[in-house]
Design a protein around this motif. Sequence first.
Motif, PDB file in Angstrom:
ATOM      1  N   VAL A 819       0.934  -1.065  -0.148  1.00  0.00           N
ATOM      2  CA  VAL A 819       0.100  -0.044   0.016  1.00  0.00           C
ATOM      3  C   VAL A 819       0.823   1.416  -0.048  1.00  0.00           C
ATOM      4  CG1 VAL A 819      -1.806   1.305   1.289  1.00  0.00           C
ATOM      5  CG2 VAL A 819      -2.026  -1.219   1.090  1.00  0.00           C
ATOM      6  N   GLU A 820       1.884   1.146   0.801  1.00  0.00           N
ATOM      7  CA  GLU A 820       2.774   2.425   1.008  1.00  0.00           C
ATOM      8  C   GLU A 820       3.619   2.578  -0.278  1.00  0.00           C
ATOM      9  OE1 GLU A 820       4.702   1.756   4.823  1.00  0.00           O
ATOM     10  OE2 GLU A 820       2.700   2.093   6.004  1.00  0.00           O
ATOM     11  N   GLU A 821       4.270   1.507  -0.648  1.00  0.00           N
ATOM     12  CA  GLU A 821       5.414   1.607  -1.706  1.00  0.00           C
ATOM     13  C   GLU A 821       4.890   1.526  -3.021  1.00  0.00           C
ATOM     14  OE1 GLU A 821       7.861  -1.665  -0.960  1.00  0.00           O
ATOM     15  OE2 GLU A 821       8.136  -1.373   1.083  1.00  0.00           O
ATOM     16  N   LYS A 822       3.832   0.900  -3.458  1.00  0.00           N
ATOM     17  CA  LYS A 822       3.239   0.785  -4.859  1.00  0.00           C
ATOM     18  C   LYS A 822       2.005   1.455  -4.948  1.00  0.00           C
ATOM     19  CE  LYS A 822       5.182  -3.597  -6.188  1.00  0.00           C
ATOM     20  NZ  LYS A 822       6.173  -3.147  -7.232  1.00  0.00           N
ATOM     21  N   GLY A 823       1.407   2.032  -3.808  1.00  0.00           N
ATOM     22  CA  GLY A 823       0.002   2.892  -3.840  1.00  0.00           C
ATOM     23  C   GLY A 823      -0.991   2.100  -4.212  1.00  0.00           C
ATOM     24  N   LEU A 824      -0.919   0.766  -3.899  1.00  0.00           N
ATOM     25  CA  LEU A 824      -2.324   0.015  -4.219  1.00  0.00           C
ATOM     26  C   LEU A 824      -3.211   0.189  -2.939  1.00  0.00           C
ATOM     27  CD1 LEU A 824      -0.200  -3.488  -4.747  1.00  0.00           C
ATOM     28  CD2 LEU A 824      -1.633  -2.107  -6.763  1.00  0.00           C
ATOM     29  N   ASN A 825      -4.543  -0.105  -3.311  1.00  0.00           N
ATOM     30  CA  ASN A 825      -5.493   0.537  -2.387  1.00  0.00           C
ATOM     31  C   ASN A 825      -6.654  -0.599  -2.731  1.00  0.00           C
ATOM     32  OD1 ASN A 825      -7.949   1.418  -1.671  1.00  0.00           O
ATOM     33  ND2 ASN A 825      -6.681   3.314  -1.015  1.00  0.00           N
ATOM     34  N   ALA A 826      -6.750  -1.446  -1.738  1.00  0.00           N
ATOM     35  CA  ALA A 826      -7.757  -2.510  -1.709  1.00  0.00           C
ATOM     36  C   ALA A 826      -9.339  -1.945  -1.964  1.00  0.00           C
ATOM     37  CB  ALA A 826      -7.776  -3.277  -0.476  1.00  0.00           C
ATOM     38  N   GLY A 827      -9.381  -0.641  -1.325  1.00  0.00           N
ATOM     39  CA  GLY A 827     -10.817  -0.037  -1.600  1.00  0.00           C
ATOM     40  C   GLY A 827     -11.014   0.199  -3.019  1.00  0.00           C
ATOM     41  N   LYS A 828     -10.048   0.784  -3.768  1.00  0.00           N
ATOM     42  CA  LYS A 828     -10.223   1.038  -4.954  1.00  0.00           C
ATOM     43  C   LYS A 828     -10.378  -0.426  -5.881  1.00  0.00           C
ATOM     44  CE  LYS A 828      -7.974   5.483  -5.310  1.00  0.00           C
ATOM     45  NZ  LYS A 828      -6.691   6.388  -5.697  1.00  0.00           N
ATOM     46  N   VAL A 829      -9.769  -1.349  -5.481  1.00  0.00           N
ATOM     47  CA  VAL A 829      -9.717  -2.398  -6.148  1.00  0.00           C
ATOM     48  C   VAL A 829     -11.154  -3.118  -6.230  1.00  0.00           C
ATOM     49  CG1 VAL A 829      -9.074  -5.122  -6.031  1.00  0.00           C
ATOM     50  CG2 VAL A 829      -7.220  -3.202  -5.744  1.00  0.00           C
ATOM     51  N   VAL A 830     -11.759  -3.482  -5.044  1.00  0.00           N
ATOM     52  CA  VAL A 830     -13.142  -3.662  -5.072  1.00  0.00           C
ATOM     53  C   VAL A 830     -14.304  -2.846  -5.719  1.00  0.00           C
ATOM     54  CG1 VAL A 830     -12.674  -5.167  -2.901  1.00  0.00           C
ATOM     55  CG2 VAL A 830     -13.542  -2.983  -2.657  1.00  0.00           C
ATOM     56  N   LYS A 831     -13.808  -1.642  -5.513  1.00  0.00           N
ATOM     57  CA  LYS A 831     -14.791  -0.848  -6.134  1.00  0.00           C
ATOM     58  C   LYS A 831     -14.841  -0.908  -7.814  1.00  0.00           C
ATOM     59  CE  LYS A 831     -16.001   4.510  -6.400  1.00  0.00           C
ATOM     60  NZ  LYS A 831     -15.621   5.658  -6.141  1.00  0.00           N
ATOM     61  N   GLU A 832     -13.668  -1.001  -8.321  1.00  0.00           N
ATOM     62  CA  GLU A 832     -13.325  -1.022  -9.728  1.00  0.00           C
ATOM     63  C   GLU A 832     -14.126  -2.532 -10.261  1.00  0.00           C
ATOM     64  OE1 GLU A 832     -12.387  -0.721 -13.864  1.00  0.00           O
ATOM     65  OE2 GLU A 832     -12.569   0.609 -12.129  1.00  0.00           O
ATOM     66  N   LEU A 833     -13.546  -3.453  -9.575  1.00  0.00           N
ATOM     67  CA  LEU A 833     -13.852  -5.023  -9.883  1.00  0.00           C
ATOM     68  C   LEU A 833     -15.259  -5.342  -9.500  1.00  0.00           C
ATOM     69  CD1 LEU A 833     -10.610  -7.047  -8.872  1.00  0.00           C
ATOM     70  CD2 LEU A 833     -11.510  -6.046 -11.070  1.00  0.00           C
ATOM     71  N   GLY A 834     -16.093  -4.570  -8.619  1.00  0.00           N
ATOM     72  CA  GLY A 834     -17.487  -4.726  -8.183  1.00  0.00           C
ATOM     73  C   GLY A 834     -18.298  -4.731  -9.120  1.00  0.00           C
ATOM     74  N   THR A 849     -14.014  -4.994   1.152  1.00  0.00           N
ATOM     75  CA  THR A 849     -14.979  -5.875   0.456  1.00  0.00           C
ATOM     76  C   THR A 849     -15.937  -5.361  -0.323  1.00  0.00           C
ATOM     77  OG1 THR A 849     -16.490  -5.547   2.319  1.00  0.00           O
ATOM     78  CG2 THR A 849     -14.934  -7.328   2.461  1.00  0.00           C
ATOM     79  N   ALA A 850     -16.532  -6.275  -1.385  1.00  0.00           N
ATOM     80  CA  ALA A 850     -17.635  -5.747  -2.213  1.00  0.00           C
ATOM     81  C   ALA A 850     -18.722  -6.685  -2.159  1.00  0.00           C
ATOM     82  CB  ALA A 850     -17.225  -5.231  -3.511  1.00  0.00           C
ATOM     83  N   GLY A 851     -19.977  -6.238  -2.437  1.00  0.00           N
ATOM     84  CA  GLY A 851     -20.906  -7.196  -2.648  1.00  0.00           C
ATOM     85  C   GLY A 851     -22.134  -6.589  -4.126  1.00  0.00           C
ATOM     86  N   GLY A 852     -22.376  -7.859  -4.400  1.00  0.00           N
ATOM     87  CA  GLY A 852     -23.230  -7.569  -5.830  1.00  0.00           C
ATOM     88  C   GLY A 852     -24.236  -8.622  -6.042  1.00  0.00           C
ATOM     89  N   LYS A 853     -25.083  -8.389  -7.058  1.00  0.00           N
ATOM     90  CA  LYS A 853     -26.077  -9.355  -7.316  1.00  0.00           C
ATOM     91  C   LYS A 853     -25.908 -10.344  -8.546  1.00  0.00           C
ATOM     92  CE  LYS A 853     -28.546  -5.842  -9.864  1.00  0.00           C
ATOM     93  NZ  LYS A 853     -29.849  -4.983  -9.979  1.00  0.00           N
ATOM     94  N   ASN A 854     -24.617 -10.369  -8.889  1.00  0.00           N
ATOM     95  CA  ASN A 854     -24.525 -10.939 -10.096  1.00  0.00           C
ATOM     96  C   ASN A 854     -23.367 -11.995  -9.797  1.00  0.00           C
ATOM     97  OD1 ASN A 854     -24.287 -11.997 -12.713  1.00  0.00           O
ATOM     98  ND2 ASN A 854     -22.823 -10.451 -13.480  1.00  0.00           N
ATOM     99  N   PRO A 855     -23.592 -13.163  -9.271  1.00  0.00           N
ATOM    100  CA  PRO A 855     -22.592 -14.281  -8.977  1.00  0.00           C
ATOM    101  C   PRO A 855     -21.997 -14.698 -10.327  1.00  0.00           C
ATOM    102  CG  PRO A 855     -24.228 -14.784  -7.882  1.00  0.00           C
ATOM    103  CD  PRO A 855     -24.670 -13.617  -8.588  1.00  0.00           C
ATOM    104  N   ALA A 856     -22.562 -14.641 -11.480  1.00  0.00           N
ATOM    105  CA  ALA A 856     -21.882 -15.003 -12.766  1.00  0.00           C
ATOM    106  C   ALA A 856     -20.707 -14.230 -13.088  1.00  0.00           C
ATOM    107  CB  ALA A 856     -22.752 -14.960 -14.001  1.00  0.00           C
ATOM    108  N   GLY A 857     -20.436 -12.897 -12.499  1.00  0.00           N
ATOM    109  CA  GLY A 857     -19.479 -12.158 -12.979  1.00  0.00           C
ATOM    110  C   GLY A 857     -18.344 -12.411 -11.914  1.00  0.00           C
ATOM    111  N   LEU A 858     -18.275 -13.279 -10.870  1.00  0.00           N
ATOM    112  CA  LEU A 858     -17.156 -13.523 -10.243  1.00  0.00           C
ATOM    113  C   LEU A 858     -15.875 -13.999 -10.938  1.00  0.00           C
ATOM    114  CD1 LEU A 858     -18.643 -15.300  -6.967  1.00  0.00           C
ATOM    115  CD2 LEU A 858     -17.350 -13.017  -7.102  1.00  0.00           C
ATOM    116  N   ASN A 859     -15.917 -14.752 -11.898  1.00  0.00           N
ATOM    117  CA  ASN A 859     -14.878 -15.314 -12.754  1.00  0.00           C
ATOM    118  C   ASN A 859     -14.272 -14.262 -13.330  1.00  0.00           C
ATOM    119  OD1 ASN A 859     -13.200 -17.512 -13.501  1.00  0.00           O
ATOM    120  ND2 ASN A 859     -14.226 -17.403 -15.146  1.00  0.00           N
ATOM    121  N   GLU A 860     -14.866 -13.485 -14.168  1.00  0.00           N
ATOM    122  CA  GLU A 860     -14.167 -12.159 -14.602  1.00  0.00           C
ATOM    123  C   GLU A 860     -13.609 -11.264 -13.893  1.00  0.00           C
ATOM    124  OE1 GLU A 860     -15.183  -9.071 -18.294  1.00  0.00           O
ATOM    125  OE2 GLU A 860     -16.882 -10.311 -17.304  1.00  0.00           O
TER     126      GLU A 860
END
Length: 870
Positions: A819-834, A849-860
């Motif tokens: 998080v500190e060295e590479k600027g990675l952010n878990a919040g932004k990751v789940v927001k984008e992949l959500g 964490t993120a929640g959604g109504k489309n389990p079919a999209g988990l793989n992608e």
Amino acid sequence: MRSQEIRSKFLEFFQSKSHSVVPSAPMVVKDDPTLMFTNAGMNQFKEYFLGNGTPKDRRIADTQKCLRVSGKHNDLEEVGKDTYHHTMFEMLGNWSFGDYFKKEAISWAWELLTEVYKLPKEDLYISVFEGNEEEDLPLDKEALELWKQIISEDRIIYGNKKDNFWEMGDQGPCGPSSEIHVDLRSAEDKAKTPGRDLVNNDHPLVVEIWNLVFIQFNRKADGSLEKLPEKHVDTGMGFERLCMALQGVKSNYDTDVFTPLIKKISETTSSEYGKDEETDIAVRVIADHVRAVSFAIADGQLPGSGGAGYVIRRILRRAIRYGFTFLNQKEPFVYKLVETLAAQMGEAFPELRSQQNLITNVIREEENSFLRTLDQGLVMLDQVMKESKDKNVSGKKAFELYDTYGFPIDLTALILSEKGYSLDQKGFEEELQKQKDRSRNASKVTSGDWQVVKDAETEGFVGYDNLEADVEILRYRKVESKKEGELYQLVFSQTPFYPEGGGQVGDKGTLESKNGSVNYILDTRKENNLIIHLIKELPEDITGTFTAKVNVAQRARIAANHSATHILHQALRDILGTHVEQKGSMVQSDYLRFDFSHFSKVSSEELKQVEDFVNSRIAEKLPLVDNREMTYQEAINDGAIALFGEKYGDKVRAVRFGKSMELCGGTHVGNTSDIWHFKIISEGAVASGIRRIEAITNEAAREYFANQTEAFAELKAVLKNAQDPVKVVVNLQEENAELKKQIESLLRDKAKNLKGDLKSQIKEINGVNFLAQQVDLDMGGIKDLSFQLGDEMDNLFLLFGTQQDEKAMLSCYISKNLVEEKGLNAGKVVKELGRYIQGGGGGQPFYATAGGKNPAGLNEALQKAEEFVK
């Protein structure tokens, strides 16, 4: 001359001129739907100006506590920036209702100012109304000639309609005025510029101190003016400004009205007044605002999220944020000033002393709450800056912070400026104006002129003894609002309908004509001493005689609830202690609400005692003892409870059930047995030191018990008609708890076994240990697993997906060093992949964490995770 002496001399002077001195009305208005707060001395006398009541005395004097947060020179956001405007202030006034007029008002004003207070005559300037051609209003020659006999003409100024024609509102009594201004500048400054050139030009030392209003016209709905049959005098002198003039200082805040508070603020905040402009403004804001808020709370208005409560909260929050920003106060401090205020003004306004603990507790709790809001707002503002594409933050985002989270716009602008960002102020103002327009349109009421049907006086309310009466319509008018549409307001010769007031809702019912036609009365209210009945359509023959009938069933339910509040009040004082005071109530037909002062949550055992107490009084079948002709003092001496913040007349109504006795104008049952039963539905906090009980009686209680019986029968059926349903439910709970423990143990074992398999699948990408995998665990198990792996491996990036009850969940863990060295952010990751699972979420940079109504999209979503580390 000390401020207390200045106040006393004013009242004594007008007593010597045959005026009756009356107490200040509460600052919080409870019986006028057109006002939230008393904003002028004349408010409590509106009914006399409108001709809806007859004063006991035609000459009156008083000092009135007022609150202004809008209008001429009184914008809340400007208070504190100058030295002579305030939110809360005292208005000294003398009044004539159809008695003396301009001659006496002018000569007495001059006598008081120059002979009693001994203000130098050469420092005073007078303004008179110059007239207005558009409205065919002439110069006020009468006032002009009277002033010319007192003061040289070069000290008389001709004022326009804005400055020298006073109006109660868009409609109603109005008339020309004469303002008295005082020039407090040094002799050197006076020699440079004549004082008359600075009158009404916002000069801090050339200020209006007294306005003499001569009410002689009535403004109609179409804007036209008609002469009033009687002429009145309405004067208002700013107490704080008068003290400034008489104490030889250059600011209201340098008078002894404010200096004790300013000294206490300086001590409390370790700041020094008079050395720095930013600090001085902050201190003035806090000194002004703690007065306004304290007086409002003492009169019964708690800070809240809407209406008058929101106004008080807004004033208090402005004081807190000035302390936060400019005096470095990150902890509650305003509440510490209440003791000083009560000591200073408690003699003139004893409610400050009697309600001191309540005021202190409420302010402290509000401070704690708002400081938490500021902390949250600072975090959100930081996020807004990070998400901003450039160094300019949109007005819409700033307004969202202001409107949704209560984060002050000036604090937003200050922080942005410090961080090198700019604010789209214009965009913010546009959003704010849209909100104001929505609010204004929603609450706007257009009223027509009163149409007089029969020129007679109404006998008022007869509904204590009669639920129907023969009536005539004396006057009516048409009103329109977005909320209620088009309605008519009717005034009857007499009425059995109780108007909304004292926490009790207004009566509903019918208006029946002699030919059998029926109109429905939708509500009953009181305005300026008139009982008005709301109706959708006018009767065909408005000149006829009608029978007004109250809805008997509804009145009975309301009466039961109102009488129950009295006995509830007695119960609380008996069980919790005599410190309990009523702080508000709502009496409707289906339930009652009762607010009261108490320092802690009422326990289940205490609530049971309260219920039993009330129901015992119901079982005793106590008759109503209704005394409507007692003097206030007689009632108090007899043990009656008077409610704080209420205005009582010379004659009061005392309502007694056994040992319960209160001053009350509402409707009640004839016997406590009519209440049938009392049941508490809820108890909770409203504010610090204020609790609320909601309860039901009568038909609502019957329905409640019927529903409970039905629910119990259904429960027994589910439990196979068990003889002891409680024991069965307890056993089921114990079994359920044991099963949960077993499941949690199995899941931990499963996660432990899974951890080894997953650890072997982790691969390195650009120095990052990466894994994106779908697992069969709940979110708690996934979190435990993620942190266990994080403890065992460095440079870790994990994304887990799972499906639960047709819902998809994503969980992202990132080692803190990444998080500190590479600027990675878990919040932004789940927001984008959500978005792949048609959902969203968030969290901290290292776990989200993120929640959604489309389990079919988990793989992608899991496949796309690798892009964050490449």
